[in-house]
Design an enzyme around this catalytic site. Structure first.
Site, PDB file in Angstrom:
ATOM      1  N   MET A  24       8.449   5.090   5.083  1.00 44.45           N
ATOM      2  CA  MET A  24       9.087   3.614   4.382  1.00 44.45           C
ATOM      3  C   MET A  24       9.987   3.036   3.601  1.00 44.45           C
ATOM      4  O   MET A  24      10.515   2.199   3.905  1.00 44.45           O
ATOM      5  CB  MET A  24       7.421   2.859   3.718  1.00 44.45           C
ATOM      6  CG  MET A  24       6.434   2.734   4.565  1.00 44.45           C
ATOM      7  SD  MET A  24       6.452   1.662   6.254  1.00 44.45           S
ATOM      8  CE  MET A  24       7.039   0.011   6.122  1.00 44.45           C
ATOM      9  N   GLU A  25      10.210   4.494   2.766  1.00 47.93           N
ATOM     10  CA  GLU A  25      11.824   4.018   2.008  1.00 47.93           C
ATOM     11  C   GLU A  25      12.695   3.753   3.157  1.00 47.93           C
ATOM     12  O   GLU A  25      13.447   3.078   3.162  1.00 47.93           O
ATOM     13  CB  GLU A  25      11.757   5.060   1.274  1.00 47.93           C
ATOM     14  CG  GLU A  25      10.586   5.202   0.423  1.00 47.93           C
ATOM     15  CD  GLU A  25       9.261   5.383   0.590  1.00 47.93           C
ATOM     16  OE1 GLU A  25       8.174   4.917  -0.328  1.00 47.93           O
ATOM     17  OE2 GLU A  25       9.510   5.833   1.427  1.00 47.93           O
TER      18      GLU A  25
ATOM     19  N   ASP B 281      23.311 -12.010   4.290  1.00 48.37           N
ATOM     20  CA  ASP B 281      23.625 -13.401   3.616  1.00 48.37           C
ATOM     21  C   ASP B 281      24.962 -13.063   2.951  1.00 48.37           C
ATOM     22  O   ASP B 281      25.617 -14.108   3.383  1.00 48.37           O
ATOM     23  CB  ASP B 281      22.502 -12.254   1.961  1.00 48.37           C
ATOM     24  CG  ASP B 281      23.047 -13.394   1.166  1.00 48.37           C
ATOM     25  OD1 ASP B 281      23.738 -14.287   1.142  1.00 48.37           O
ATOM     26  OD2 ASP B 281      23.631 -12.986   0.021  1.00 48.37           O
TER      27      ASP B 281
ATOM     28  N   LEU C  26       0.418  -1.134  -0.194  1.00 45.04           N
ATOM     29  CA  LEU C  26      -0.100   0.292   0.188  1.00 45.04           C
ATOM     30  C   LEU C  26       0.600   1.004   0.094  1.00 45.04           C
ATOM     31  O   LEU C  26       0.294   2.458   0.598  1.00 45.04           O
ATOM     32  CB  LEU C  26      -0.867  -0.180   1.095  1.00 45.04           C
ATOM     33  CG  LEU C  26      -1.951  -1.280   0.712  1.00 45.04           C
ATOM     34  CD1 LEU C  26      -3.044  -0.661   2.243  1.00 45.04           C
ATOM     35  CD2 LEU C  26      -2.593  -1.077   0.045  1.00 45.04           C
ATOM     36  N   CYS C  27       2.066   1.240  -0.715  1.00 45.76           N
ATOM     37  CA  CYS C  27       3.005   2.011  -0.636  1.00 45.76           C
ATOM     38  C   CYS C  27       2.822   2.864  -1.810  1.00 45.76           C
ATOM     39  O   CYS C  27       2.759   2.674  -2.722  1.00 45.76           O
ATOM     40  CB  CYS C  27       4.875   2.235  -0.069  1.00 45.76           C
ATOM     41  SG  CYS C  27       4.964   1.735   1.423  1.00 45.76           S
ATOM     42  N   HIS C  28       3.104   3.755  -1.450  1.00 47.84           N
ATOM     43  CA  HIS C  28       2.930   4.838  -2.755  1.00 47.84           C
ATOM     44  C   HIS C  28       4.157   5.065  -3.565  1.00 47.84           C
ATOM     45  O   HIS C  28       5.289   4.577  -2.831  1.00 47.84           O
ATOM     46  CB  HIS C  28       2.794   6.547  -2.635  1.00 47.84           C
ATOM     47  CG  HIS C  28       1.082   6.850  -2.384  1.00 47.84           C
ATOM     48  ND1 HIS C  28       0.747   6.490  -0.737  1.00 47.84           N
ATOM     49  CD2 HIS C  28       0.552   6.962  -3.018  1.00 47.84           C
ATOM     50  CE1 HIS C  28      -0.856   7.031  -0.690  1.00 47.84           C
ATOM     51  NE2 HIS C  28      -1.012   6.893  -2.319  1.00 47.84           N
TER      52      HIS C  28
END
Length: 168
Positions: free
Chosen positions: A118-119, A133, A80-82
């Protein structure tokens, strides 16, 4: 849903269905976000990293690039992020012998109708996963901890800073 509670769950419509929030009426403002996290590892893995002996190569450089790529792809990963046009992404990875491990900090910036928290959080997550990793052959017991937003600026809600500053 009342006006006072509707802002708390903005990704639901009046029928309770998920939606991407309509930000078209919001003002375009300069917005920044800073997020942090840490990768804790064994002393052996820390020494391998510190001494540049990781079998997969330049761990910190790869993780910095992964952070930038993660920030740029946030809207593809978080439903739901733009999608945003980022004007700045900076990833700083710092060895910390006290952990032992790596501290990751990502700063994002844009001029948009919605924020870049969010980014920044996605960038930190992807950087931490990249460190894991690249060192998992040395230490499968590494942990990723303390992922969180440190501060954000801009937008309708204004500036915000985590109490106590950076994450420990």
């Amino acid at each position: 849903m009342s006006q006072s509670s509707s802002h708390l769950i903005t990704h639901l419509d009046a029928q309770g269905r998920l939606r991407m929030v309509d930000v078209s009426d919001k003002n375009v403002t300069s917005r920044t976000a800073i997020a942090e996290g840490v990768v804790r590892m064994s002393q052996t893995a820390f020494e391998v990293l510190r001494d540049g002996r990781a079998g997969k190569g330049a761990v910190l450089a790869a993780a910095e690039m992964a952070a930038i790529g993660g920030c740029k792809r946030t809207a593809e990963l978080i439903p739901l992020c733009h999608p945003l046009s980022l004007t700045k992404v900076q990833a700083v990875l710092t060895l910390d012998a006290r952990l032992p491990g790596v501290r990751v900090q990502v700063t994002t910036k844009t001029c948009a109708q919605t924020g870049v928290e969010m980014e920044a959080l996605t960038g930190v997550s992807v950087a931490c996963l990249t460190v894991y990793d690249m060192l998992k052959a040395v230490d499968k017991g590494m942990t990723i901890e303390g992922l969180g937003l440190c501060e954000k600026t801009g937008g309708k809600s204004g500036d915000w800073r985590r109490a106590g500053g950076a994450l420990s």
